[in-house]
Enzyme design. Structure first.
Site, short mmCIF file in Angstrom:
data_model
loop_
_atom_site.label_atom_id
_atom_site.label_comp_id
_atom_site.label_asym_id
_atom_site.label_seq_id
_atom_site.Cartn_x
_atom_site.Cartn_y
_atom_site.Cartn_z
N ASP A 372 9.21 77.69 64.99
CA ASP A 372 8.22 76.73 65.48
C ASP A 372 8.67 76.34 66.89
OD1 ASP A 372 6.23 74.63 65.49
OD2 ASP A 372 7.86 73.24 65.09
N ASP A 566 10.71 72.25 62.33
CA ASP A 566 11.28 70.90 62.39
C ASP A 566 11.03 70.12 61.11
OD1 ASP A 566 8.62 70.36 62.60
OD2 ASP A 566 8.73 69.22 64.45
N ASP A 570 5.76 71.63 58.96
CA ASP A 570 5.95 73.06 58.72
C ASP A 570 6.24 73.40 57.27
OD1 ASP A 570 5.57 73.83 61.42
OD2 ASP A 570 7.59 73.17 61.89
#
Length: 669
Positions: A372, A566, A570
């Protein structure tokens, strides 16, 4: 370069900016495959439920060595006194003291229907040796096994000490403030909303928000970071942090059982339940291997005297007993779980929580790592760097309006806008607030409909605007369907982000990919700066899962795929990857519950360290397997030929176990 372009419908211009706003809508928690605890049919630790005490063990060994030494020195004299009774008076106490744990474990297992394990093999072999008057050998087997167990205990203790900082952060008490009185209570009794005081030098007992005071907190027990962190009013603090200076008044935001540290303690204690395939194989191997050994030894004892002239029962019974001792699978059954436990401990030393040995095995074959962007490769700490008003608005009014609209959002971008606004924000002026995942926010402020979000939001709502291509993260504002301007927010790369990508390449990772909702221009720049292989930009939250699915199903896919996020938004992607890694996961419940590996700092370079620890653990475990099987194979052959005595058998069993244990502990360093 992998890029994704989406033409918006009713497009006024073909560009898209990022306002990544997938909050906690997607808490699609991973269905963890919790392996049931295997009741090992093999090694059963001799400190059942007891705490390891090195001093007691050394005292016990000193007594046994004393008796054993006297027995060996005066064996001939003792053998000739009182029909050999004196010899038994020295050797039998030494045998019972050194072998009690093995004898009782064998007895317990037989009562439970688990007959064939190494305790049973050693009991039969040593009782047989006593029966044919090989007293020193019988005691030697048990004594050296006890020494092997001592080394195992020391190794396990070292591994536990690596995780000890996590286990020790559990606070013992909380200073609960009730009106003007302060009472010392158990953290479990404190409720959400209660006020607690944390004095200098005390552990913070519960997750909360500082309402008074500022200080520096030591987060090393949680994150492994030695540099203290400065905290002030309005900032969150976590249970387990140590207050270094000053008095903090904290409003509790979570009960102790729901706090991040409570969940992490639970994960550490249950990490053993997720066994690696190698561990499961060895447990099964020992289950079938041991009966074969017993039957083979019985055949060695009984058959040769029937078919070989001049073969004596005493000689072949002794050979069979030697084979039993040689064949004990102690080296494998002890050292392999210990190797994985050492790997989990070694990772914990580096601030990486691996939830089970099975994930260490998977990390060794990871060839694609997907990241990410925000909060993972970049700091996720946004600052307003530019305000561009349009259609009669000025900078101050535009910022103030944006801060009001963002009053109820927890997103880092929203926080940066509120921080940039000097005026006090009255959140009560905001009505009909709604977040549109992947687009932005829609709300009413003082009877005006205000939109705040990315360029896609403007296209979606058919708002005419003259600016699209803007470098950086942009929040566009529209009031009553009229464009009011935009605010540019900057995010920085993490210091070790480039090093993280280079380290992964050095460890044999073939492909590094970034997934982001940011516009192509920003994603391309970051990808080039970091040396990533590819990126996918302008993704909605649900697009990330689809993008990962495409990578997982790609014909070019190299072995396993890890996703690093994080943890805030996600969870679904972390859940879908072969190995889900959460960055800075202490702040996110979704990350702790969903990820397979939790990096307790925000450093992406820890991903490479996790793979490094996994590869070393895997190497040491297989070194032990090959070494133990090879040595035992040679000595079984020598034993069957009558070329190995009980002393060689002791080395083949306990010596191999000891060397394997010492090798397994190398993963901690």
């Amino acid at each position: 370069m992998l890029k994704r372009h989406k033409k918006p419908e009713n497009s006024h211009c073909s560009c898209h900016d990022d306002h990544e706003r997938s909050h906690h809508d997607n808490h699609n928690h991973k269905h963890n495959q919790h392996d049931k605890h295997d009741h090992d049919h093999g090694h059963e630790h001799h400190h059942h439920g007891g705490e390891f005490n090195l001093r007691n063990e050394i005292f016990s060994l000193t007594v046994i060595f004393g008796l054993y030494g006297l027995g060996l020195i005066f064996e001939e004299q003792l053998h000739n006194k009182f029909y050999g009774i004196a010899e038994y008076l020295l050797f039998i106490p030494a045998y019972l003291l050194s072998g009690w744990s093995v004898l009782t474990a064998a007895g317990r297992n037989i009562l439970k229907g688990r007959v064939f394990d190494e305790n049973f093999l050693m009991t039969i072999a040593t009782l047989g040796a006593l029966a044919i008057h090989k007293l020193p050998e019988a005691v030697g087997v048990m004594l050296f096994y006890k020494i092997g167990e001592l080394f195992q205990d020391i190794a396990v203790s070292r591994s536990r000490n690596s995780i000890k900082s996590l286990l020790e952060v559990r606070p013992d008490y909380a200073n609960l403030k009730i009106d003007t009185e302060v009472k010392t209570v158990s953290p479990e009794t404190v409720n959400i909303g209660d006020i607690i005081l944390v004095k200098a030098g005390e552990k913070i007992p519960l997750d909360g928000e500082i309402i008074e005071g500022n200080s520096q907190v030591d987060t090393s027990a949680l994150t492994g970071e030695s540099v203290p962190r400065t905290v002030k009013v309005g900032e969150p603090v976590l249970a387990g942090m140590m207050n270094k200076m000053g008095l903090l008044t904290v409003r509790v935001t979570k009960r102790f059982g729901e706090s991040s540290i409570a969940k992490i303690l639970d994960l550490v204690q249950n990490a053993k339940s997720k066994k690696a395939p190698t561990e499961k194989f060895i447990t099964k191997f020992a289950r079938y291997y041991t009966p074969v050994v017993v039957v083979s030894s019985l055949a060695v004892a009984l058959l040769p005297p029937l078919f070989i002239p001049e073969a004596t029962h005493a000689e072949w019974v002794y050979r069979a007993l030697v084979l039993l001792v040689i064949s004990c699978p102690c080296g494998l059954v002890i050292s392999i779980p210990l190797g994985y436990f050492g790997g989990i401990g070694g990772a914990a030393k580096r601030g990486i929580l691996v939830k089970g040995s099975t994930y260490l095995d998977t990390l060794t074959v990871v060839k694609t790592v997907v990241f990410d962007k925000t909060g993972t490769l970049t700091k996720g700490v946004f600052n307003v760097v530019k305000i561009v008003p349009k259609n009669g608005w000025n900078e101050q009014n535009l910022l103030q309006l944006a801060a009001k609209v963002e009053a109820h959002s927890n997103h880092p971008i929203a926080k940066s806008i509120r921080d940039a606004c000097d005026d006090k924000i009255d959140a009560s002026q905001v009505e009909n607030y709604s977040e549109i995942a992947g687009y932005g926010i829609k709300a009413e402020v003082e009877n005006r409909v205000v939109l705040a979000g990315n360029d896609r939001l403007l296209h979606r709502e058919n708002i005419a605007h003259d600016v699209c291509e803007v470098e950086g993260t942009v929040v566009h504002i529209a009031v009553d369907n009229v464009y009011a301007g935009y605010i540019v927010i900057a995010d920085e790369l993490k210091e070790d982000a480039r090093q993280a990508i280079q380290s992964l390449k050095g460890l044999g990772v073939d492909k590094t990919v970034m997934l982001t909702g940011d516009e192509n221009a920003i994603a391309s720049r970051i990808s080039q700066q970091l040396g990533l292989d590819s990126y996918l930009a302008e993704l909605l939250p649900e697009d990330k899962v689809s993008a990962l699915e495409n990578i997982l199903n790609s014909p070019e896919k190299y072995n396993k795929v890890a996703f690093v996020g994080d943890g805030i938004n996600d969870a679904p992607v972390i859940a879908r990857a072969d190995v889900g890694v959460a960055m800075g996961g202490l702040g996110s419940d979704a990350a702790i519950e969903t990820a397979d590996v939790v990096v307790m700092t925000d450093a992406p370079s820890k991903v490479a360290q996790a793979i490094q620890v996994a590869k070393k653990t895997h190497l040491l475990v297989w070194q032990n397997i090959i070494f133990a099987i090879a040595i035992k194979g040679v000595f079984i052959l020598l034993g069957a030929m009558g070329l190995a005595t009980m002393w060689e058998a002791v080395f083949a069993d306990v010596g191999v176990a000891l060397l394997a244990i010492l090798n397994a502990t190398r993963v901690l360093n």
